[in-house]
Design an enzyme around this catalytic site. Structure first.
Site, PDB file in Angstrom:
ATOM      1  N   GLU A  73      44.789  47.736  29.352  1.00 58.79           N
ATOM      2  CA  GLU A  73      45.131  46.413  29.892  1.00 58.79           C
ATOM      3  C   GLU A  73      46.598  46.312  30.255  1.00 58.79           C
ATOM      4  OE1 GLU A  73      43.706  43.022  27.641  1.00 58.79           O
ATOM      5  OE2 GLU A  73      42.122  44.289  26.829  1.00 58.79           O
TER       6      GLU A  73
ATOM      7  N   ARG B 230      47.349  45.619  34.155  1.00 54.40           N
ATOM      8  CA  ARG B 230      47.866  44.286  34.456  1.00 54.40           C
ATOM      9  C   ARG B 230      49.381  44.284  34.603  1.00 54.40           C
ATOM     10  NH1 ARG B 230      44.450  39.790  31.042  1.00 54.40           N
ATOM     11  NH2 ARG B 230      42.723  41.119  30.418  1.00 54.40           N
TER      12      ARG B 230
ATOM     13  N   ASP C  72      32.464  51.221  34.556  1.00 51.64           N
ATOM     14  CA  ASP C  72      32.704  50.856  35.953  1.00 51.64           C
ATOM     15  C   ASP C  72      33.854  51.552  36.659  1.00 51.64           C
ATOM     16  OD1 ASP C  72      34.528  49.530  34.365  1.00 51.64           O
ATOM     17  OD2 ASP C  72      34.058  47.526  35.090  1.00 51.64           O
TER      18      ASP C  72
ATOM     19  N   GLU D  70      34.431  40.640  40.404  1.00 54.03           N
ATOM     20  CA  GLU D  70      33.852  41.699  41.212  1.00 54.03           C
ATOM     21  C   GLU D  70      33.317  41.242  42.554  1.00 54.03           C
ATOM     22  OE1 GLU D  70      33.394  40.939  38.036  1.00 54.03           O
ATOM     23  OE2 GLU D  70      34.798  42.498  37.499  1.00 54.03           O
TER      24      GLU D  70
ATOM     25  N   THR E 293      42.542  48.261  39.683  1.00 54.90           N
ATOM     26  CA  THR E 293      41.349  47.569  39.186  1.00 54.90           C
ATOM     27  C   THR E 293      41.664  46.141  38.744  1.00 54.90           C
ATOM     28  OG1 THR E 293      39.358  47.898  37.857  1.00 54.90           O
ATOM     29  CG2 THR E 293      41.473  48.295  36.776  1.00 54.90           C
TER      30      THR E 293
END
Ligand SMILES: *[C@@H]1O[C@H](CO)[C@@H](O)[C@H](O)[C@H]1NC(C)=O
Ligand SMILES: *[C@@H]1O[C@H](CO)[C@@H](O)[C@H](O)[C@H]1NC(C)=O
Ligand SMILES: *[C@@H]1O[C@H](CO)[C@@H](O)[C@H](O)[C@H]1NC(C)=O
Ligand SMILES: *[C@@H]1O[C@H](CO)[C@@H](O)[C@H](O)[C@H]1NC(C)=O
Length: 599
Positions: free
Chosen positions: A162, A166, A296, A495, A582
């Site tokens: 993360e 991010r 994913d 998504e 992502t």
């Protein structure tokens, strides 16, 4: 809010001058100028139900339509509504709770500081910068926070994944867009602190890291385990960091994790892989294979690593192609009546005497909707026929794409339709997890998908900004906060809007803009808090809605950015020049100055 309080007379003068200047420019340069400028009323209540469009011509040399300025500006107003509440109530905190007007830090280790490590801010800077115009003063204050208050010298456990996607991803994207060195300096400091995570026997990263000491932290419940998607979804960020700093170490560590993954496929003859990896030996483990949570972005980053270095690393193309073949061989399914395409999951099942067997489940996480756009993007970039330099918009399937390219394109388009159909709920928002077909109680029926509800309350039914997630408290206490499966659903992308953005850019089909607007309108209607911010809807199939007290940072970095770009001029952040990490942060495509060592 702002500490600078201008006198009313100055404001009036300023507005008059600005107004006159704008009219002057508009008369001379419109409509081209309109496509890159945002003229908004200063309040947040731009009427969004009105679905009027004002489509201006695309800028010179850009194919297709230009911006739909009315819708684009409504998205900008939504961003302002979300951000200004955060800035007012929680500036500096990692996350924002819009119902109770307070901030919270993601790592429990920094309880004292009012500052987190900038999750919300790092996730918002590039979106604000791209939206420009009315967000400029907000951007300027956020930049000051990064320069003056952001410190990564903090003890405690931070999620490697993360923090990378991010915070590091956000800093890198805004560095690229603005050219402002402060972001590169901060990104390098963070990158150095994160490198310790890769000090495992296999070279796969530990799930957490102490940013002060630079020491990796294993999972408390399964110390030797990493989630597949996490270990293989930090590469775009570390590779670009290496490129802009000239420091090869960042490249090699990230590349090493991919080498480990490659050494261990196929698993049971399949190139779709289980959702855990072993930090010691590096192999895959665990009894589940899926393109949803924990699986994913492994597939997403195979494609994007290939694109990031301008198609110069064939190893990633090969891994991606093998994976796509395997997805089609094992996981692509259709419902019996409406022929809705979905991506099933594989589970192991004990079939007696210690023997296990693989079985198929018709469950699909909303997360899988990323895969619709990803397949379409992959088809038009990795699957061009010999002699074709680029695909048309939309692609000429027969003459431009290989057979595999046609297959991937069709599956992507069909999956996009399915993801839109999971928005056929009372709110118009999609649930977190959908089950396809029909259950024993006949639920599903005509719609051919249903939401699993346990004890009346359902995690699966939420809309997490994609809306936002929070946990029912009995569930919360039964999981480690760090490795709970629910937590993992938090960290991925909104998504469907990402896929709609890609589908629109690759086809120019206006139906994708229409779908995007429908989703945006549902968010405005059900998730928006009048006093500021946006919250989670507890059950997408229940009216009136119950709200939960959390505004996810990816609402700002992804949901609103992809919606904005869907309605913006196509010259902004072109898919020819960028790959999105992502978390929705655009990274430039570059020919690498460091020589890749991947086979
Ligand atoms: C947290 O605050 C307490 C009390 O103010 C202080 O004693 C402690 O040293 C602080 N811890 C950190 C990590 O700053
Ligand atoms: C980080 O914080 C620790 C503890 O407060 C301090 O001893 C150390 O000097 C700091 N390091 C840097 C690089 O600021
Ligand atoms: C689903 O596919 C079958 C077989 O190809 C076809 O006969 C049927 O009309 C399709 N149904 C719908 C709703 O498209
Ligand atoms: C990528 O490669 C193509 C053709 O090889 C070239 O035309 C293009 O300029 C390259 N892009 C970048 C960003 O280097």
């Amino acid at each position: 809010m702002s500490s600078w309080a201008p006198r009313p007379s100055r404001i009036i003068l300023f507005v008059l001058v600005l107004g006159a200047t704008s009219v002057f420019y508009l008369l001379i340069f419109s409509p081209e100028l309109l496509s890159s400028a945002s003229f908004l009323r200063d309040d947040d209540d731009v009427p969004v139900k009105k679905s009027s469009s004002k489509i201006v011509p695309g800028s010179k040399g850009v194919p297709g339509r230009g911006a739909d300025v009315v819708k684009r500006d409504a998205v900008v107003a939504a961003f302002k509504h979300a951000w200004s509440a955060y800035e007012r109530d929680a500036m500096g905190a990692d996350e924002y709770h819009p119902l109770t007007h307070r901030g919270e830090n993601l790592s429990p280790s920094t309880p004292n500081t009012s500052n987190g490590i900038g999750y919300t801010i790092a996730d918002s800077l590039d979106t604000m910068y791209l939206m420009g115009g009315p967000l400029t003063p907000y951007y300027t204050r956020a930049r000051s926070w990064v320069a003056d208050s952001l410190s990564f010298n903090q003890t405690g456990e931070f999620s490697t994944f993360e923090t990378t996607i991010r915070v590091l991803g956000g800093l890198l994207a805004i560095y690229h867009l603005s050219g402002d060195d402060i972001y590169r300096i901060k990104a390098e400091d963070l990158g150095d602190r994160l490198l310790g995570a890769f000090e495992t026997k296999s070279g796969l990263p530990y799930p957490s890291i102490n940013l002060m000491t630079g020491k990796g932290v294993p999972d408390h419940y399964s110390p030797s385990r990493a989630s597949t998607a996490e270990a293989t979804t930090v590469q775009l960020e570390f590779r670009y960091l290496a490129e802009i700093t000239g420091k090869e170490k960042f490249w090699r560590k990230a590349e090493g994790a991919m080498r480990v993954a490659r050494e261990h496929v196929p698993v049971n003859g399949r190139y779709v892989v289980p959702i855990y990896m072993d930090l010691g030996g590096g192999g895959f483990s665990g009894g589940e294979v899926r393109l949803g949570s924990r699986g994913d972005s492994y597939y997403e980053y195979l494609l994007k690593q290939y694109l990031q270095t301008n198609n110069t690393e064939p190893a990633y193309k090969e891994m991606y192609e093998q994976a796509m073949q395997s997805v089609h061989d094992h996981l692509v399914k259709q419902t019996p009546k409406r022929n809705m395409t979905y991506i099933a999951e594989l589970f192991t099942r004990v079939v007696g005497q210690g023997k296990v067997d693989w079985t198929l489940s018709s469950k699909q996480d909303h997360l899988v909707c990323f895969f619709a756009g990803s397949l379409m993007l992959g088809a038009t970039t990795t699957q061009l026929r010999p002699g074709v330099s680029h695909a048309s918009i939309p692609p000429d399937l027969t003459n431009e794409l290989t057979e595999e390219g046609r297959r991937d394109w069709e599956t992507g388009r069909e999956l996009m339709d399915t993801c839109m159909r999971t928005h056929e709920t009372k709110t118009g928002l999609a649930p977190e997890i959908a089950q396809f077909g029909e259950n024993e109680g006949g639920e599903g029926g005509e719609r051919e998908w249903w939401i699993k509800r346990l004890h009346g309350s359902s995690y699966d039914a939420r809309y997490m900004l994609r809306c936002v997630l929070s946990l029912p408290s009995p569930l919360l206490s039964s999981f480690s906060p760090r490795f709970s499966p629910l937590r993992y659903l938090i960290v991925n992308r909104p998504e469907t809007v990402e896929s709609l953005f890609i589908a629109y850019r690759l086809t120019h089909d206006l139906k994708y803009r229409t779908h995007a607007w429908d989703i945006f309108s549902a968010i405005e209607k059900y998730c928006k808090i009048p006093g500021g911010g946006y919250a989670t809807v507890e059950d997408v199939d229940e009216l009136p809605v119950r709200l939960d007290d959390k505004q996810e940072t990816f609402f700002l970095s992804e949901t609103l950015k992809y919606l904005f770009l869907t309605f913006e001029d196509e010259g902004r952040v072109s898919l020819k020049d960028y790959v999105f990490n992502t978390e929705g942060h655009p990274m430039p495509i570059f020919p690498p100055s460091i020589t890749p060592q991947f086979p």
